[in-house]
Design a protein around this motif. Sequence first.
Motif, PDB file in Angstrom:
ATOM      1  N   LEU A 305      39.810  48.281  48.537  1.00  0.00           N
ATOM      2  CA  LEU A 305      41.388  47.924  47.550  1.00  0.00           C
ATOM      3  C   LEU A 305      40.581  46.773  47.617  1.00  0.00           C
ATOM      4  O   LEU A 305      41.775  45.814  47.113  1.00  0.00           O
ATOM      5  CB  LEU A 305      42.102  47.807  49.254  1.00  0.00           C
ATOM      6  N   ARG A 306      40.073  45.455  47.990  1.00  0.00           N
ATOM      7  CA  ARG A 306      39.593  44.140  47.262  1.00  0.00           C
ATOM      8  C   ARG A 306      39.461  44.481  46.413  1.00  0.00           C
ATOM      9  O   ARG A 306      39.355  43.133  45.121  1.00  0.00           O
ATOM     10  CB  ARG A 306      38.638  44.089  48.444  1.00  0.00           C
ATOM     11  N   SER A 309      42.236  44.968  43.913  1.00  0.00           N
ATOM     12  CA  SER A 309      43.565  43.686  44.396  1.00  0.00           C
ATOM     13  C   SER A 309      42.059  41.919  42.690  1.00  0.00           C
ATOM     14  O   SER A 309      43.197  41.050  42.824  1.00  0.00           O
ATOM     15  CB  SER A 309      42.946  42.550  45.689  1.00  0.00           C
ATOM     16  N   LEU A 313      43.678  39.787  39.366  1.00  0.00           N
ATOM     17  CA  LEU A 313      44.130  38.786  39.745  1.00  0.00           C
ATOM     18  C   LEU A 313      43.755  37.174  38.751  1.00  0.00           C
ATOM     19  O   LEU A 313      45.449  36.773  38.383  1.00  0.00           O
ATOM     20  CB  LEU A 313      43.233  38.004  40.600  1.00  0.00           C
ATOM     21  N   SER A 324      54.157  38.444  42.113  1.00  0.00           N
ATOM     22  CA  SER A 324      53.085  39.228  42.253  1.00  0.00           C
ATOM     23  C   SER A 324      52.057  37.974  42.923  1.00  0.00           C
ATOM     24  O   SER A 324      51.042  38.828  43.106  1.00  0.00           O
ATOM     25  CB  SER A 324      53.141  39.797  40.382  1.00  0.00           C
ATOM     26  N   PHE A 328      49.395  39.655  45.851  1.00  0.00           N
ATOM     27  CA  PHE A 328      47.700  39.984  46.084  1.00  0.00           C
ATOM     28  C   PHE A 328      47.579  38.672  46.991  1.00  0.00           C
ATOM     29  O   PHE A 328      47.067  39.756  47.800  1.00  0.00           O
ATOM     30  CB  PHE A 328      47.198  38.738  44.717  1.00  0.00           C
ATOM     31  N   PHE A 331      47.498  41.570  49.961  1.00  0.00           N
ATOM     32  CA  PHE A 331      46.958  42.470  50.181  1.00  0.00           C
ATOM     33  C   PHE A 331      45.532  42.354  50.409  1.00  0.00           C
ATOM     34  O   PHE A 331      44.714  42.266  51.311  1.00  0.00           O
ATOM     35  CB  PHE A 331      46.944  43.827  48.358  1.00  0.00           C
ATOM     36  N   TYR A 332      45.266  41.216  49.719  1.00  0.00           N
ATOM     37  CA  TYR A 332      44.212  40.571  49.687  1.00  0.00           C
ATOM     38  C   TYR A 332      43.864  39.936  51.497  1.00  0.00           C
ATOM     39  O   TYR A 332      42.405  40.038  51.736  1.00  0.00           O
ATOM     40  CB  TYR A 332      43.683  39.149  48.838  1.00  0.00           C
ATOM     41  N   ASP A 335      42.419  42.150  53.408  1.00  0.00           N
ATOM     42  CA  ASP A 335      41.303  43.044  53.636  1.00  0.00           C
ATOM     43  C   ASP A 335      40.145  41.692  53.643  1.00  0.00           C
ATOM     44  O   ASP A 335      39.044  41.698  53.703  1.00  0.00           O
ATOM     45  CB  ASP A 335      41.277  43.156  51.995  1.00  0.00           C
ATOM     46  N   TRP A 336      40.662  40.259  54.132  1.00  0.00           N
ATOM     47  CA  TRP A 336      39.311  39.676  53.601  1.00  0.00           C
ATOM     48  C   TRP A 336      38.020  39.433  54.892  1.00  0.00           C
ATOM     49  O   TRP A 336      37.646  39.203  54.281  1.00  0.00           O
ATOM     50  CB  TRP A 336      40.155  37.708  54.640  1.00  0.00           C
ATOM     51  N   TRP A 391      36.056  36.705  38.072  1.00  0.00           N
ATOM     52  CA  TRP A 391      36.981  37.722  38.889  1.00  0.00           C
ATOM     53  C   TRP A 391      36.590  39.249  38.468  1.00  0.00           C
ATOM     54  O   TRP A 391      37.015  39.646  39.207  1.00  0.00           O
ATOM     55  CB  TRP A 391      38.636  37.080  38.874  1.00  0.00           C
ATOM     56  N   GLY A 395      35.390  42.234  40.989  1.00  0.00           N
ATOM     57  CA  GLY A 395      36.208  43.198  41.493  1.00  0.00           C
ATOM     58  C   GLY A 395      35.101  44.670  41.094  1.00  0.00           C
ATOM     59  O   GLY A 395      35.460  45.119  42.517  1.00  0.00           O
TER      60      GLY A 395
END
Length: 447
Positions: A305-306, A309, A313, A324, A328, A331-332, A335-336, A391, A395
């Motif tokens: 999931l991370r 996201s 980004l 949007s 982010f 969801f982020y 999960d942090w 980024w 990911g």
Amino acid sequence: MSRTRLIHPAWTVAAVAFVALVGAAGFRATPSVLLHPLHAEFGWPLATISAAVSVNLMLYGLTAPFAAALMDRFGIRRVVAAALLLVSAGSGLTVFMTASWQLVLCWGVLVGLGTGSMALAFVATVTGRWFVRHRGLVTGVLTAGGAAGQLIFLPLLAVVVRGHGWRTAALIVAGAALVVVPLVGWLLREHPADLDLPAYGADRVVPAAAPAGGAAARAVGTLLAAARTGPFWLLAGGFAICGATTNGLVGTHFIPAAHDHGMAETTAAGLLALVGVFDIAGTVASGWLTDRVDSRLLLGGYYALRGASLLVLPSLFGGATHPSMLVFIVFYGLDWVATVPPTVALCREYFGASGAVVFGWVFAAHQVGAAIAATGAGLVRDRLGAYTLAWYVAGGLAMVAAVLSVLLRRRRAGEAPFAPVQPAAGPWRLPPVPTGAGARATVSRRP
């Protein structure tokens, strides 16, 4: 019935630990709002300032296993109180600095050592000593203290920096660290056996075991033994990527990256704090799930999931906050650090009584990854003029961490903790390592 029986002291210890963790997270995250003010005042490149953050992140992790061993030897209260004094000194002395090496010494070394002594190995120590029932949930709540620290400190410090300068913000951090010291000395108990009580959820009092040897020797010996096992490297590898994709990249560079796209620093700091709001919910929920669901599956899902996201980004940044971007953040944020409770549980599953110290080393890997990402992203920004590549790389790495997590095998019923994974073939074989302080791994040759 006495009050100690109505309210188990474990909850008081957990509450004080939560306060210390809130402070530690806020203190460590402060440099993210200082990057541009320091750059503007001193003219130091962002890569140079990021290097100080990298030292902070590295020591934040490398201190953890030694701090866990020191807590076993000298007590939680002494270690945490000393850590808070280091943070106060490191932050306060920055107001006198005139050269970049002084930033590295104060915020990198002193604050890094202090906050590292109150890092997630501290969580593993407290929950391992004081809780049997709800251990995963309490781990999640204490871990969420990190998000709470970010939530409390970042918006406040961003406003202070904008209105009164970065030196005032540094002094606020120094004062806040000092305020927590008396609370730690008064209420942070060492071990339930000291009160002639069992841990919360246990049915008998377990005497506190005196660790064999010095704290440094125990920490290093535990690493050498754990490093001979497959699960250690899978956990450490995944957690290194976890650090790179959270503290190192987003925690350090989200605010300057948003500023590059025209967003005000106070707005970006507010978004990062909002990550902390959802992180509290996500981490507590992760702790609850860790008591019920296979931790390997949880980690795989979290990292995937991370990664997804982070890959989207770069297309979300802008001068204003669009829906949007808020999606982010949700969801982020969930999960942090949701990865922490299942990782702590797996360290305890694989390494038994040494689980807290082993988790300290796994967390050290987390911070090594964070340090590399903090400096690397700064270099990407200086060389390419944008963070976009950073980024995308992050990911992709998160997807790799998902694969590493699902490769962890479940321990078989009756298999002793701290048992290394046996190679499928080859002349060398690692026998199981006995659990307990001073247990050592040995290598034997198989004919």
